[in-house]
Motif scaffolding. Sequence first.
Motif: not given
Length: 58
Positions: A25, A29, A39
Amino acid sequence: MINMENKYFLAAVLLIMGIYDMSFYYNRRHQPNNQRGLKAYLILGIILFIGGFYALFR
């Protein structure tokens, strides 16, 4: 009943997978594609990381 060797192996796998998902993540991002799907990696990484600590200290 789970023996001690399996307990530490399970805890190590959960911690590593949690850290991997959170880093996935973190590294992706700022890419504009598929922000909603990222998410899920963060949430799954947090759950696995907490589960690893729970398995380690239980």
